[in-house]
Design an enzyme around this catalytic site. Structure first.
Site, PDB file in Angstrom:
ATOM      1  N   GLU A 116       0.840  -1.199   0.000  1.00 28.68           N
ATOM      2  CA  GLU A 116       0.000   0.000   0.000  1.00 28.68           C
ATOM      3  C   GLU A 116       0.877   1.251   0.000  1.00 28.68           C
ATOM      4  OE1 GLU A 116      -3.142  -0.260   2.779  1.00 28.68           O
ATOM      5  OE2 GLU A 116      -3.488   1.894   2.802  1.00 28.68           O
ATOM      6  N   CYS A 144      -2.918  -0.271  15.320  1.00 27.26           N
ATOM      7  CA  CYS A 144      -2.537  -0.259  13.910  1.00 27.26           C
ATOM      8  C   CYS A 144      -3.359  -1.248  13.087  1.00 27.26           C
ATOM      9  CB  CYS A 144      -1.059  -0.601  13.808  1.00 27.26           C
ATOM     10  SG  CYS A 144      -0.499  -0.820  12.116  1.00 27.26           S
ATOM     11  N   GLY A 186       4.105  -2.285   7.627  1.00 28.34           N
ATOM     12  CA  GLY A 186       5.284  -3.056   7.979  1.00 28.34           C
ATOM     13  C   GLY A 186       6.282  -2.320   8.837  1.00 28.34           C
ATOM     14  N   SER A 240       9.042   5.444  17.010  1.00 32.14           N
ATOM     15  CA  SER A 240       7.731   5.586  17.653  1.00 32.14           C
ATOM     16  C   SER A 240       7.864   5.372  19.154  1.00 32.14           C
ATOM     17  CB  SER A 240       6.763   4.530  17.088  1.00 32.14           C
ATOM     18  OG  SER A 240       6.559   4.769  15.717  1.00 32.14           O
ATOM     19  N   CYS A 365      -1.372   4.742   6.284  1.00 32.05           N
ATOM     20  CA  CYS A 365      -1.058   3.579   5.468  1.00 32.05           C
ATOM     21  C   CYS A 365      -1.460   2.301   6.193  1.00 32.05           C
ATOM     22  CB  CYS A 365       0.427   3.573   5.176  1.00 32.05           C
ATOM     23  SG  CYS A 365       0.785   3.372   3.451  1.00 32.05           S
TER      24      CYS A 365
HETATM   25  S1  SF4 Z   1       5.250  -2.175  13.421  1.00 29.44           S
HETATM   26 FE1  SF4 Z   1       4.159  -0.575  12.270  1.00 29.44          FE
HETATM   27  S2  SF4 Z   1       2.972  -1.683  10.724  1.00 29.44           S
HETATM   28 FE2  SF4 Z   1       3.638  -3.180  12.251  1.00 29.44          FE
HETATM   29  S3  SF4 Z   1       1.923  -3.349  13.660  1.00 29.44           S
HETATM   30 FE3  SF4 Z   1       3.347  -1.833  14.515  1.00 29.44          FE
HETATM   31  S4  SF4 Z   1       2.661   0.169  13.734  1.00 29.44           S
HETATM   32 FE4  SF4 Z   1       1.676  -1.436  12.491  1.00 29.44          FE
END
Ligand code: SF4
Length: 382
Positions: A116, A144, A186, A240, A365
Site C-alpha cells: 500500500e 494499527c 510493515g 515511535s 497507510c
Molecule cells: S510495526 Fe508498524 S505496521 Fe507493524 S503493527 Fe506496529 S505500527 Fe503497524
C-alpha cells in the site's frame, strides 16, 4: 560501473537526478530484479547502454512495460518479456482511492501479496510518498490496522523501489516524489530488503532521492536500527514512542518487551552525536490512553535526559480510528493535540503536530490493505 553516454533530457523529469543526467549509473544491488535484468542483457551480449536505456525509460519517462520501451530493439523487448514477464516492475495497481491532495494505491505483487502506497501533494508543489516495507506486519501494535492482519511477507527491494517509480504516479509527466517515508505497512527495519531498496532510491539514475529526504520509521527494531545508522547514516529517522511508560508502551507496541525503548534511544543518542542531525520521536496521541499530564511530563523528561536533547524532535500524531485496531481507542480533539504540543514546547521540548491529509480515505497507510483483507476474510465487512 557503466558510464552514461547520452544526455537527452526528458520532459517527464523526476525530482531526483534522472538517469539521463547522471555521469555514472551504478549497478543495481545484487539480488534485485533490476540486477538480474542487467546480468541477463550482459549474458545475451547486449551493449551496456541497453541497460541504461531501460533504466532511463523507467525512471525518466515512467515506462515500465518492456514492449513500450521504444529505444530497445523489438527482438530485445520480446526476449525481456519472455524472460521477466511484461514489465520491469513486479507491481500492478489493484485499488486506488483519492481525496484532495492525497491518493492511495494498493499494489499487487507478482506473488499476490499487497503493498500500500500513499502520495500526498502539498499546495506549494511539494510531494511526499509513504511506502510499505512489508505486506502486512507481524508485530501486532494494538493501534494499527496493519498489525491486525499479520505478516504476509517482507517486500523485496524491487517491490519497495517500484512503489516510488511506478508509472501509475507518472501520468502527465509527473515527477518522482520529493520525499519518501517508510511509514506504510510493515516494520521497515525488520525487513533486510529495505537496505538495498534505500540504495536504489538514493542511487543516481534509479531514484536519485537525497537520503535526507527519505524517512525510515520504526517502532524500535534495535538490530535493524543499528545497521541502518551504520549503513545509511544520512537517512532521516523516526522512532515511535507512543508512551513513556514501559508497561503501557508494551501494550501499545508489543516489540517493547523484546527491544525496549531505552535501547533504541541509546542507539539514537550515539547516532545524533556522530552525525549531528535531528531525529524524530513519534507520539501517537490517543484520547484517554496516553494524553495525561503524567504522560506529558514523562515524555518531556525522556527527551530532556538525552545527552543532545536539541537533536530530538517530538512529532505528535492524532490517532485515526483504524480498521481492525483496538475499538476502545478514540481520537483526541484537534485542540487537545495542539495543547499537548504547546505544553511540550513550554517545557523546552522541540515538538510539532504531524499534518495528515485524506481523512476521508483513511490516509494512514495500511488501512486500505486492512479493509481489503478483512473484506476477503469476512465478506460484508469491507
Ligand atoms: S510495526 Fe508498524 S505496521 Fe507493524 S503493527 Fe506496529 S505500527 Fe503497524
Amino acid at each position: 560501473m557503466t558510464r552514461v553516454t547520452q544526455a537527452r533530457r526528458s520532459p517527464a523529469a523526476g525530482s531526483g537526478r534522472r538517469s539521463s543526467d547522471v555521469a555514472v549509473l551504478p549497478n543495481p544491488p545484487p539480488g534485485t530484479r533490476l540486477d538480474a535484468i542487467r546480468a541477463h542483457l550482459e549474458g545475451a551480449g547486449a551493449p551496456a547502454y541497453r541497460f541504461r536505456q531501460l533504466v532511463r525509460c523507467l525512471t525518466d519517462r515512467g515506462v515500465a512495460r518492456f514492449a513500450d520501451m521504444e529505444e530497445l530493439p523489438a527482438a530485445l523487448r520480446r526476449d525481456l518479456t519472455e524472460r521477466f514477464g511484461p514489465a520491469v516492475l513486479p507491481l500492478t495497481p489493484v485499488v486506488t482511492e483519492a481525496a484532495p491532495q492525497v491518493e492511495k494505491v494498493l499494489f499487487a505483487t507478482r506473488s499476490g501479496a499487497r503493498a500500500e502506497t500513499v502520495l500526498s501533494r502539498y499546495r506549494a508543489g511539494w510531494s511526499s510518498m509513504c511506502v510499505s516495507s512489508q505486506a502486512g506486519c507481524g508485530l501486532g501494535c494494538t493501534f494499527c490496522a496493519t498489525g491486525a492482519v499479520g505478516l504476509v511477507r517482507n517486500l523485496t527491494a524491487d517491490e519497495i523501489h517500484g512503489q516510488v517509480v511506478h508509472p501509475h504516479w507518472r501520468a502527465g509527466g509527473r515527477a518522482l516524489p520529493d520525499s519518501v517515508a517508510f511509514m506504510g505497512m510493515g516494520e521497515a527495519l525488520a525487513n533486510p530488503h529495505v537496505l538495498p531498496a534505500l540504495r536504489l532510491l538514493t542511487s543516481p539514475g534509479y531514484g536519485g532521492i537525497s537520503p535526507r529526504r527519505i524517512t525510515v520509521s520504526t517502532v524500535g527494531f534495535t538490530p535493524g536500527l543499528e545497521r541502518l545508522v551504520r549503513e545509511q547514516p544520512r537517512v532521516t529517522l523516526t522512532l515511535s514512542v507512543h508512551s513513556p511508560f514501559a508497561e503501557q508502551r508494551a501494550e501499545l507496541i508489543p516489540l517493547e518487551r523484546r527491544f525496549p525503548l531505552a535501547g533504541n534511544l541509546a542507539v539514537l543518542d550515539r547516532h545524533v552525536a556522530a552525525v549531528r542531525r535531528k531525529v524524530y520521536l513519534a507520539y501517537l496521541l490517543i484520547a484517554g490512553v496516553n494524553d495525561s499530564a503524567d504522560h506529558l511530563a514523562a515524555l518531556a523528561r525522556l527527551v530532556q535526559e538525552r545527552p543532545r536533547p536539541e537533536l530530538f524532535h517530538v512529532s505528535v500524531i492524532r490517532y485515526n480510528a483504524a480498521s481492525g485496531a483496538d475499538p476502545s481507542y478514540r481520537a483526541p480533539a484537534v485542540e487537545e493535540v495542539a495543547a499537548f504540543v504547546a505544553r511540550l514546547r513550554a517545557l523546552g521540548v522541540r515538538a510539532t503536530r504531524r499534518r495528515q491529509f485524506g481523512a476521508s480515505i483513511d490516509a494512514a497507510c495500511g488501512q486500505l490493505h486492512a479493509r481489503y483483507l478483512l473484506a476477503a476474510r469476512f465478506p460484508g465487512t469491507g
